[in-house]
Design a protein around this motif. Structure first.
Motif, PDB file in Angstrom:
ATOM      1  N   VAL A  82       0.838  -1.205   0.000  1.00 39.43           N
ATOM      2  CA  VAL A  82       0.000   0.000   0.000  1.00 39.43           C
ATOM      3  C   VAL A  82       0.868   1.248   0.000  1.00 39.43           C
ATOM      4  N   ASP A  83       1.933   1.243   0.816  1.00 39.47           N
ATOM      5  CA  ASP A  83       2.843   2.387   0.834  1.00 39.47           C
ATOM      6  C   ASP A  83       3.503   2.597  -0.524  1.00 39.47           C
ATOM      7  N   ALA A  84       3.858   1.485  -1.203  1.00 40.29           N
ATOM      8  CA  ALA A  84       4.505   1.598  -2.516  1.00 40.29           C
ATOM      9  C   ALA A  84       3.578   2.251  -3.523  1.00 40.29           C
ATOM     10  N   MET A 280       7.233 -11.289  -3.186  1.00 35.56           N
ATOM     11  CA  MET A 280       8.350 -10.356  -2.996  1.00 35.56           C
ATOM     12  C   MET A 280       7.847  -9.032  -2.460  1.00 35.56           C
ATOM     13  N   SER A 281       8.472  -8.552  -1.399  1.00 33.91           N
ATOM     14  CA  SER A 281       8.102  -7.272  -0.820  1.00 33.91           C
ATOM     15  C   SER A 281       8.627  -6.138  -1.704  1.00 33.91           C
ATOM     16  N   PRO A 282       8.027  -4.940  -1.607  1.00 31.40           N
ATOM     17  CA  PRO A 282       8.548  -3.790  -2.373  1.00 31.40           C
ATOM     18  C   PRO A 282      10.018  -3.510  -2.055  1.00 31.40           C
ATOM     19  N   GLY A 283      10.409  -3.706  -0.786  1.00 30.05           N
ATOM     20  CA  GLY A 283      11.802  -3.489  -0.433  1.00 30.05           C
ATOM     21  C   GLY A 283      12.730  -4.460  -1.132  1.00 30.05           C
ATOM     22  N   ALA A 284      12.320  -5.732  -1.217  1.00 32.70           N
ATOM     23  CA  ALA A 284      13.129  -6.736  -1.905  1.00 32.70           C
ATOM     24  C   ALA A 284      13.252  -6.416  -3.390  1.00 32.70           C
ATOM     25  N   LYS A 285      12.162  -5.953  -3.988  1.00 30.06           N
ATOM     26  CA  LYS A 285      12.204  -5.588  -5.406  1.00 30.06           C
ATOM     27  C   LYS A 285      13.146  -4.409  -5.634  1.00 30.06           C
ATOM     28  N   ALA A 286      13.114  -3.433  -4.723  1.00 26.84           N
ATOM     29  CA  ALA A 286      13.996  -2.276  -4.859  1.00 26.84           C
ATOM     30  C   ALA A 286      15.458  -2.677  -4.700  1.00 26.84           C
ATOM     31  N   LEU A 287      15.732  -3.599  -3.775  1.00 28.58           N
ATOM     32  CA  LEU A 287      17.105  -4.058  -3.585  1.00 28.58           C
ATOM     33  C   LEU A 287      17.596  -4.820  -4.806  1.00 28.58           C
TER      34      LEU A 287
END
Length: 297
Positions: A82-84, A280-287
């Motif tokens: 939701v934050d993404a 996959m979390s948004p953080g994992a995708k960004a990493l």
């Protein structure tokens, strides 16, 4: 059953102590105890075996822990998604890593990630490959940098980072240290070996290589860090079969790296272990976007 109760339960399970868990969660110990008791009452079974000094999971508690971690990871992923959508990247990125992974600089990678996403909390866990696979599968880790993962162990996505040969590392006075020499597998019989604990990637790769060559070996000295391994080799207490990049470490100065003879040279492979794409979390995708950038590889 509430998410808050599951968070309290997981904290006690990980800390194995009510006081430490309460301090970690910034709640009162009495409130934490009441929350766990309410959960036990709802499930109609004890989740912890308590004594004056120890707190241990019961069989029911161990079963709940797996599902509780998965549920909490799903809730975090939902909030992060939701934050993404709102253009924000918040929450927590939990990364697991083997200490000997090649092909990426973990420190530079996380520094770049922090610069781009300063509101994300980063948690780093250094563990052996088997524990990393369990962590990603159970949702405890968003992703992991691991080594020597075979397809039967992980049927999800594996992103290659690096492949390199394994070499024999020895002290200058050892019989293998002649310049330009190559060691045959048969010559390794009877040697004393220095290696990591069985769950670490380099040990797994070496064990698989020796098994494939049909050579038995004895690991006389087991360590849990690279520096100790190199110090023991320096002192002539044994030899080590390790990834080639170990020989380029400053602490390896003076040691001799000898190639293994034979058509099938053992290979050490570093990979990124990812959960299914939908998980996959948004953080994992960004990493992962940063992982694929050449300057950080």
């Amino acid at each position: 059953m509430e998410l808050r109760q599951l968070e309290h339960f997981v904290a006690v399970a990980e800390e194995q102590h009510f006081t430490r868990a309460a301090e970690r969660l910034a709640v009162s110990q009495s409130g934490l105890s009441a929350s766990v008791r309410a959960l036990e009452h709802e499930l109609r079974t004890p989740l912890f075996s308590r004594t004056t000094r120890t707190v241990r999971l019961t069989e029911a508690g161990a079963a709940l822990l797996v599902e509780a971690e998965r549920t909490l990871a799903g809730a975090r992923a939902a909030r992060d998604a939701v934050d993404a959508v709102r253009g924000l990247l918040r929450g927590t990125l939990t990364l697991g890593v083997e200490q000997c992974v090649a092909g990426v600089s973990t420190a530079r990678l996380l520094a770049a990630f922090h610069r781009e996403h300063p509101h994300m909390e980063i948690r780093l866990r250094q563990e052996g490959t088997s524990s990393l696979l369990e962590g990603v599968a159970g949702g405890r880790l968003d992703l992991a940098f691991a080594a020597t993962v075979s397809p039967p162990e992980w049927r999800g996505e594996l992103v290659p980072l690096a492949r390199e040969p394994m070499v024999v590392l020895c002290a200058p006075g050892h019989r293998f240290a002649e310049e330009g020499s190559r060691v045959a597998w048969s010559e390794l019989h009877g040697e004393s070996f220095i290696d990591f604990h069985p769950d670490w990637g380099p040990r797994r790769a070496a064990d698989e290589a020796f098994a494939a060559a049909g050579v038995r070996r004895t690991v006389a000295l087991e360590v849990s860090d690279v520096h100790s391994l190199l110090e023991l080799v320096h002192e002539g207490l044994g030899v080590a079969v390790v990834p080639h990049h170990f020989s380029r470490k400053p602490e390896a100065g003076g040691l001799v790296a000898v190639d293994l003879a034979g058509a099938e040279r053992p290979v050490y492979e570093s990979v990124v272990v990812l959960p299914p794409a939908r998980a996959m979390s948004p953080g994992a995708k960004a990493l992962m976007r940063l992982v694929r950038e050449a300057p950080l590889r």
